[in-house]
Design a protein around this motif. Structure first.
Motif, PDB file in Angstrom:
ATOM      1  N   SER A 184      -8.924   1.053  10.100  1.00  0.00           N
ATOM      2  CA  SER A 184      -8.519  -0.355  10.106  1.00  0.00           C
ATOM      3  C   SER A 184      -7.080  -0.425   9.673  1.00  0.00           C
ATOM      4  O   SER A 184      -6.433   0.592   9.445  1.00  0.00           O
ATOM      5  N   GLY A 185      -6.569  -1.631   9.528  1.00  0.00           N
ATOM      6  CA  GLY A 185      -5.141  -1.773   9.293  1.00  0.00           C
ATOM      7  C   GLY A 185      -4.660  -1.334   7.935  1.00  0.00           C
ATOM      8  O   GLY A 185      -3.473  -1.184   7.728  1.00  0.00           O
ATOM      9  N   ASN A 186      -5.546  -1.093   7.002  1.00  0.00           N
ATOM     10  CA  ASN A 186      -5.076  -0.765   5.659  1.00  0.00           C
ATOM     11  C   ASN A 186      -5.805   0.442   5.093  1.00  0.00           C
ATOM     12  O   ASN A 186      -6.067   0.519   3.894  1.00  0.00           O
ATOM     13  N   TYR A 202      -7.552   2.591  15.261  1.00  0.00           N
ATOM     14  CA  TYR A 202      -6.214   2.834  15.789  1.00  0.00           C
ATOM     15  C   TYR A 202      -6.024   4.334  15.981  1.00  0.00           C
ATOM     16  O   TYR A 202      -6.555   5.146  15.220  1.00  0.00           O
ATOM     17  N   PHE A 220      -2.751   7.225  16.728  1.00  0.00           N
ATOM     18  CA  PHE A 220      -1.301   7.364  16.654  1.00  0.00           C
ATOM     19  C   PHE A 220      -0.884   8.777  17.053  1.00  0.00           C
ATOM     20  O   PHE A 220      -1.637   9.739  16.871  1.00  0.00           O
ATOM     21  N   ASN A 252      -0.852  -5.705   8.750  1.00  0.00           N
ATOM     22  CA  ASN A 252      -0.768  -4.278   9.013  1.00  0.00           C
ATOM     23  C   ASN A 252      -1.094  -3.935  10.455  1.00  0.00           C
ATOM     24  O   ASN A 252      -2.084  -4.407  11.011  1.00  0.00           O
ATOM     25  N   THR A 253      -0.279  -3.091  11.056  1.00  0.00           N
ATOM     26  CA  THR A 253      -0.550  -2.573  12.390  1.00  0.00           C
ATOM     27  C   THR A 253      -1.229  -1.215  12.313  1.00  0.00           C
ATOM     28  O   THR A 253      -1.485  -0.617  13.336  1.00  0.00           O
ATOM     29  N   GLY A 254      -1.492  -0.752  11.103  1.00  0.00           N
ATOM     30  CA  GLY A 254      -2.077   0.562  10.917  1.00  0.00           C
ATOM     31  C   GLY A 254      -1.054   1.656  10.748  1.00  0.00           C
ATOM     32  O   GLY A 254      -1.375   2.752  10.312  1.00  0.00           O
ATOM     33  N   GLU A 255       0.212   1.366  11.085  1.00  0.00           N
ATOM     34  CA  GLU A 255       1.252   2.380  11.002  1.00  0.00           C
ATOM     35  C   GLU A 255       1.614   2.674   9.557  1.00  0.00           C
ATOM     36  O   GLU A 255       1.724   1.763   8.740  1.00  0.00           O
ATOM     37  N   LEU A 256       1.803   3.944   9.258  1.00  0.00           N
ATOM     38  CA  LEU A 256       2.333   4.358   7.961  1.00  0.00           C
ATOM     39  C   LEU A 256       3.797   4.745   8.139  1.00  0.00           C
ATOM     40  O   LEU A 256       4.179   5.346   9.145  1.00  0.00           O
ATOM     41  N   PHE A 257       4.599   4.416   7.133  1.00  0.00           N
ATOM     42  CA  PHE A 257       6.016   4.753   7.123  1.00  0.00           C
ATOM     43  C   PHE A 257       6.211   5.843   6.073  1.00  0.00           C
ATOM     44  O   PHE A 257       5.896   5.638   4.901  1.00  0.00           O
ATOM     45  N   ARG A 275       1.418   4.186  19.479  1.00  0.00           N
ATOM     46  CA  ARG A 275       0.232   3.662  18.801  1.00  0.00           C
ATOM     47  C   ARG A 275      -0.691   3.029  19.837  1.00  0.00           C
ATOM     48  O   ARG A 275      -0.245   2.373  20.774  1.00  0.00           O
ATOM     49  N   TYR A 326       2.433  10.974  15.853  1.00  0.00           N
ATOM     50  CA  TYR A 326       3.610  11.057  15.008  1.00  0.00           C
ATOM     51  C   TYR A 326       4.386  12.314  15.350  1.00  0.00           C
ATOM     52  O   TYR A 326       3.810  13.350  15.688  1.00  0.00           O
ATOM     53  N   THR A 365       0.839  -1.203   0.000  1.00  0.00           N
ATOM     54  CA  THR A 365       0.000   0.000   0.000  1.00  0.00           C
ATOM     55  C   THR A 365       0.869   1.247   0.000  1.00  0.00           C
ATOM     56  O   THR A 365       1.827   1.350   0.767  1.00  0.00           O
ATOM     57  N   GLY A 393       0.550  -4.886   3.257  1.00  0.00           N
ATOM     58  CA  GLY A 393      -0.804  -5.158   2.821  1.00  0.00           C
ATOM     59  C   GLY A 393      -1.689  -5.572   3.979  1.00  0.00           C
ATOM     60  O   GLY A 393      -1.238  -5.828   5.091  1.00  0.00           O
ATOM     61  N   ALA A 394      -2.971  -5.655   3.693  1.00  0.00           N
ATOM     62  CA  ALA A 394      -3.952  -6.062   4.694  1.00  0.00           C
ATOM     63  C   ALA A 394      -3.569  -7.426   5.253  1.00  0.00           C
ATOM     64  O   ALA A 394      -3.084  -8.290   4.543  1.00  0.00           O
TER      65      ALA A 394
END
Lengths: 116, 114
Positions: free
Chosen positions: B97-99, B33, B35, A101-106, B50, B37, A31, A97-98
């Motif tokens: 959700s996670g994605n 979730y 967060f 995922n922990t929900g974190e964005l990098f 998180r 940052y 993603t 991907g799903a």
């Protein structure tokens, strides 16, 4: 592990010119997101890709902005023609991907655009 | 649509002291979730901490901890023993959700005074 790579870091253009930004996500991340961050504000989503397909582009100004992720890896964001209000930092982010995922964005370091 | 509100545009703290940054959010979802940052000047945004909404226990990462009040839709960040390197913009963010994309607040600029 290499992080999210973006280029160029800085770009100055005249209004009505075009510009393109490139992003290479973390290896294996399905993603990819492009965010716009105007000075003094939080990031705002422009577009989300899952592999090489668009998941959400509802906030992308499609009359002037376009983005692609043809092979499901790196991505390009283009602005043509640029307006003064497009001056911002363009952030690329990725996530696994799903299911992974922990929900974190990098995030990458961003590309700062100044439109004169 | 989900929204995230950070009501403190700027905060300052003395080195070694404690500071709390506020965040509220609006959602109709029960599972999500949250967060915090950190974005140092001209540097990339990195995850501080998180919290998963289904967990009642507040998340903690070294000097950083949160106060998660689900019913009040509040998610504050406490920084203990503040250090000069903590100076940055701090963004609160929500993810359904996670994605899914994260929704960000406008940020709080934290200054640390030596």
């Amino acid at each position: 592990e290499a992080g999210v790579a973006q280029s160029p870091r800085y770009k100055i253009i005249e209004k009505r010119q075009s510009v393109a930004f490139w992003c290479n996500p973390i290896s294996g991340h399905a993603t990819l997101y492009w965010y716009q961050q105007i000075l003094g504000q939080g990031p705002k989503l422009l577009i989300q890709f899952q592999n090489n397909g668009v998941v959400d582009d509802s906030q992308l100004p499609k009359d002037r902005f376009s983005a692609e992720r043809l092979k499901g890896v790196d991505s390009t964001l283009k602005i043509q023609p640029a307006k003064l209000e497009d001056s911002a930092v363009y952030l690329c982010a990725s996530s696994p991907g799903a299911g992974l995922n922990t929900g974190e964005l990098f995030f990458g370091e961003g590309s700062r655009l100044t439109v004169l | 649509a989900q929204t995230v509100t950070q009501s403190q545009p700027e905060m300052s703290v003395q080195e070694a002291e404690t500071v709390t940054l506020s965040c509220t959010y609006d959602t109709s979802e029960s599972d999500y979730y949250l967060f915090w940052y950190k974005q140092p000047p001209s540097r990339q945004m990195i995850l501080v901490i998180r919290q998963e909404a289904y967990k009642q226990q507040n998340a903690t990462e070294n000097r950083f901890s949160v106060n998660f009040q689900k019913a009040a839709k509040s998610f504050s960040l406490k920084i203990s023993d503040s250090q000069l390197g903590d100076a940055a913009m701090y963004f609160c963010a929500y993810g359904h959700s996670g994605n899914t994309p994260l929704v960000f607040g406008k940020g709080t600029r934290l200054s640390v005074i030596a």
